[in-house]
Scaffold this motif. Structure first.
Motif, PDB file in Angstrom:
ATOM      1  N   PRO A   1      -4.533  20.915   6.816  1.00  0.00           N
ATOM      2  CA  PRO A   1      -5.522  19.835   6.775  1.00  0.00           C
ATOM      3  C   PRO A   1      -6.469  19.969   5.591  1.00  0.00           C
ATOM      4  O   PRO A   1      -6.866  21.066   5.219  1.00  0.00           O
ATOM      5  CB  PRO A   1      -6.274  20.003   8.105  1.00  0.00           C
ATOM      6  N   PHE A   2      -6.795  18.826   4.989  1.00  0.00           N
ATOM      7  CA  PHE A   2      -7.783  18.707   3.923  1.00  0.00           C
ATOM      8  C   PHE A   2      -7.325  19.260   2.576  1.00  0.00           C
ATOM      9  O   PHE A   2      -7.582  18.676   1.541  1.00  0.00           O
ATOM     10  CB  PHE A   2      -9.112  19.389   4.310  1.00  0.00           C
ATOM     11  N   ILE A   3      -6.650  20.407   2.543  1.00  0.00           N
ATOM     12  CA  ILE A   3      -6.364  21.090   1.277  1.00  0.00           C
ATOM     13  C   ILE A   3      -4.979  20.762   0.729  1.00  0.00           C
ATOM     14  O   ILE A   3      -4.841  20.423  -0.448  1.00  0.00           O
ATOM     15  CB  ILE A   3      -6.511  22.617   1.455  1.00  0.00           C
ATOM     16  N   GLN A   4      -3.955  20.887   1.543  1.00  0.00           N
ATOM     17  CA  GLN A   4      -2.583  20.621   1.102  1.00  0.00           C
ATOM     18  C   GLN A   4      -2.123  19.312   1.731  1.00  0.00           C
ATOM     19  O   GLN A   4      -1.757  19.266   2.904  1.00  0.00           O
ATOM     20  CB  GLN A   4      -1.651  21.771   1.497  1.00  0.00           C
ATOM     21  N   MET A   5      -2.158  18.261   0.926  1.00  0.00           N
ATOM     22  CA  MET A   5      -1.877  16.937   1.463  1.00  0.00           C
ATOM     23  C   MET A   5      -0.707  16.291   0.723  1.00  0.00           C
ATOM     24  O   MET A   5      -0.381  16.646  -0.409  1.00  0.00           O
ATOM     25  CB  MET A   5      -3.117  16.050   1.378  1.00  0.00           C
ATOM     26  N   ALA A   6      -0.073  15.354   1.403  1.00  0.00           N
ATOM     27  CA  ALA A   6       1.020  14.591   0.809  1.00  0.00           C
ATOM     28  C   ALA A   6       1.019  13.192   1.408  1.00  0.00           C
ATOM     29  O   ALA A   6       0.487  12.972   2.499  1.00  0.00           O
ATOM     30  CB  ALA A   6       2.360  15.280   1.067  1.00  0.00           C
ATOM     31  N   THR A   7       1.603  12.270   0.683  1.00  0.00           N
ATOM     32  CA  THR A   7       1.789  10.924   1.211  1.00  0.00           C
ATOM     33  C   THR A   7       3.261  10.569   1.092  1.00  0.00           C
ATOM     34  O   THR A   7       3.913  10.900   0.099  1.00  0.00           O
ATOM     35  CB  THR A   7       0.951   9.881   0.443  1.00  0.00           C
ATOM     36  N   PHE A   8       3.759   9.910   2.115  1.00  0.00           N
ATOM     37  CA  PHE A   8       5.127   9.415   2.096  1.00  0.00           C
ATOM     38  C   PHE A   8       5.082   7.904   2.236  1.00  0.00           C
ATOM     39  O   PHE A   8       4.379   7.380   3.108  1.00  0.00           O
ATOM     40  CB  PHE A   8       5.939  10.025   3.238  1.00  0.00           C
ATOM     41  N   SER A   9       5.797   7.218   1.379  1.00  0.00           N
ATOM     42  CA  SER A   9       5.812   5.762   1.445  1.00  0.00           C
ATOM     43  C   SER A   9       7.203   5.236   1.131  1.00  0.00           C
ATOM     44  O   SER A   9       7.973   5.869   0.406  1.00  0.00           O
ATOM     45  CB  SER A   9       4.789   5.158   0.473  1.00  0.00           C
ATOM     46  N   ILE A  10       7.522   4.062   1.694  1.00  0.00           N
ATOM     47  CA  ILE A  10       8.797   3.395   1.439  1.00  0.00           C
ATOM     48  C   ILE A  10       8.495   1.987   0.924  1.00  0.00           C
ATOM     49  O   ILE A  10       7.656   1.278   1.487  1.00  0.00           O
ATOM     50  CB  ILE A  10       9.655   3.300   2.712  1.00  0.00           C
ATOM     51  N   TRP A  11       9.199   1.602  -0.134  1.00  0.00           N
ATOM     52  CA  TRP A  11       8.969   0.318  -0.793  1.00  0.00           C
ATOM     53  C   TRP A  11      10.258  -0.497  -0.822  1.00  0.00           C
ATOM     54  O   TRP A  11      11.342   0.049  -0.938  1.00  0.00           O
ATOM     55  CB  TRP A  11       8.461   0.549  -2.217  1.00  0.00           C
ATOM     56  N   ARG A  12      10.114  -1.813  -0.742  1.00  0.00           N
ATOM     57  CA  ARG A  12      11.284  -2.687  -0.710  1.00  0.00           C
ATOM     58  C   ARG A  12      12.053  -2.676  -2.026  1.00  0.00           C
ATOM     59  O   ARG A  12      13.270  -2.880  -2.044  1.00  0.00           O
ATOM     60  CB  ARG A  12      10.871  -4.125  -0.375  1.00  0.00           C
ATOM     61  N   ASP A  13      11.353  -2.417  -3.107  1.00  0.00           N
ATOM     62  CA  ASP A  13      12.017  -2.380  -4.408  1.00  0.00           C
ATOM     63  C   ASP A  13      11.094  -1.718  -5.428  1.00  0.00           C
ATOM     64  O   ASP A  13       9.923  -1.437  -5.143  1.00  0.00           O
ATOM     65  CB  ASP A  13      12.413  -3.787  -4.882  1.00  0.00           C
ATOM     66  N   LYS A  14      11.636  -1.486  -6.611  1.00  0.00           N
ATOM     67  CA  LYS A  14      10.885  -0.819  -7.670  1.00  0.00           C
ATOM     68  C   LYS A  14       9.683  -1.641  -8.107  1.00  0.00           C
ATOM     69  O   LYS A  14       8.614  -1.087  -8.411  1.00  0.00           O
ATOM     70  CB  LYS A  14      11.804  -0.560  -8.866  1.00  0.00           C
ATOM     71  N   GLU A  15       9.829  -2.970  -8.108  1.00  0.00           N
ATOM     72  CA  GLU A  15       8.741  -3.833  -8.547  1.00  0.00           C
ATOM     73  C   GLU A  15       7.507  -3.684  -7.654  1.00  0.00           C
ATOM     74  O   GLU A  15       6.373  -3.672  -8.136  1.00  0.00           O
ATOM     75  CB  GLU A  15       9.199  -5.296  -8.564  1.00  0.00           C
ATOM     76  N   SER A  16       7.722  -3.559  -6.350  1.00  0.00           N
ATOM     77  CA  SER A  16       6.606  -3.395  -5.416  1.00  0.00           C
ATOM     78  C   SER A  16       5.871  -2.087  -5.673  1.00  0.00           C
ATOM     79  O   SER A  16       4.634  -2.039  -5.655  1.00  0.00           O
ATOM     80  CB  SER A  16       7.117  -3.421  -3.971  1.00  0.00           C
ATOM     81  N   LEU A  17       6.638  -1.026  -5.921  1.00  0.00           N
ATOM     82  CA  LEU A  17       6.032   0.270  -6.211  1.00  0.00           C
ATOM     83  C   LEU A  17       5.246   0.220  -7.516  1.00  0.00           C
ATOM     84  O   LEU A  17       4.119   0.721  -7.594  1.00  0.00           O
ATOM     85  CB  LEU A  17       7.113   1.347  -6.281  1.00  0.00           C
TER      86      LEU A  17
END
Length: 242
Positions: free
Chosen positions: A172-188
């Protein structure tokens, strides 16, 4: 899409409802290391906790994750089909969702190395992109970093191309990550480079140097197993399977 002999990355989310289940999940953050370290074909793994909605740094005790990097898809399938550890996770949790992914690119380090190898068998017909961003935040910047997070993440709520997102981490707080999924490269790209708030966040990262270690990796998700919130978040992936 059949990844064949290519390296495969899987990310599994588990949901726990009762207090007993949540205590078991917390306990396994320590005691799952033994079985995982002995798993054949497993090249890298991380046991992940998660944060509350909106990349809140406070823990979400109902959701945990398991990131795994495999020699190939056969080794991954064997684990999910026959592993006693996975059977325990499935039995103790109320919902599970696993995503199979081939690596597109990876920059930086995670625990001192880059575990991801670019896939040779990505499908040009599959538009979906998943992203893992991971960082160890320097202690002196913790408060300032988390105060800024809501501003930098605000454009996510209005991006129609975002399919799924969850904040995770090893600590918690120190070692963080985000995971996300996008419909296509343009959205990202729209979020990453055309959002003023996100561009400003990138500038602050460079100016303040608030990460001790960081990694940015993109993947092509190609197989979805299980459900999340009662449904398969990516049923369209079946279209791209051979």
């Amino acid at each position: 899409m059949n990844m064949g002999a290519d390296q495969v990355t899987t990310l599994t989310f588990f949901r726990y409802s009762s207090l007993k289940q949540k205590l078991w999940a917390f306990w396994m953050m320590q005691f799952a290391h033994g079985p995982l370290s002995r798993t054949k074909g497993l090249q890298f793994y991380k046991l992940l906790g998660s944060g509350k909605v909106g990349f809140n740094p406070l823990p979400d005790w109902s959701v945990y994750g398991l990131l795994q990097v495999w020699e190939n898809e056969e080794k991954a399938n064997s684990f999910f089909d026959t592993s006693d550890l996975m059977e325990s996770y499935q039995r103790k949790s109320t919902e599970q969702w696993t995503l199979y992914m081939g690596n597109i690119s990876a920059k930086g380090k995670w625990s001192g190395s880059n575990p991801f190898i670019e896939s040779n068998t990505l499908s040009e017909h599959n538009p979906y992109i998943s992203v893992i961003t991971r960082a160890t935040i320097k202690l002196r910047w913790l408060i300032r970093f988390w105060n800024y997070v809501p501003t930098s993440r605000q454009p996510l709520t209005t991006n129609k191309g975002l399919v799924f997102t969850k904040g995770v981490g090893e600590a918690p707080f120190i070692q963080m990550a985000t995971f996300s999924i996008w419909r296509d490269k343009e959205s990202l790209m729209d979020f990453a480079y055309r959002s003023k708030a996100h561009r400003k966040a990138i500038e602050k990262t460079r100016q303040l140097d608030w990460y001790g270690e960081e990694m940015f990796s993109r993947f092509q998700p190609y197989k979805s197993m299980g459900t999340w919130n009662g449904k398969d978040p990516l049923p369209e992936l079946r279209t791209y399977l051979k």
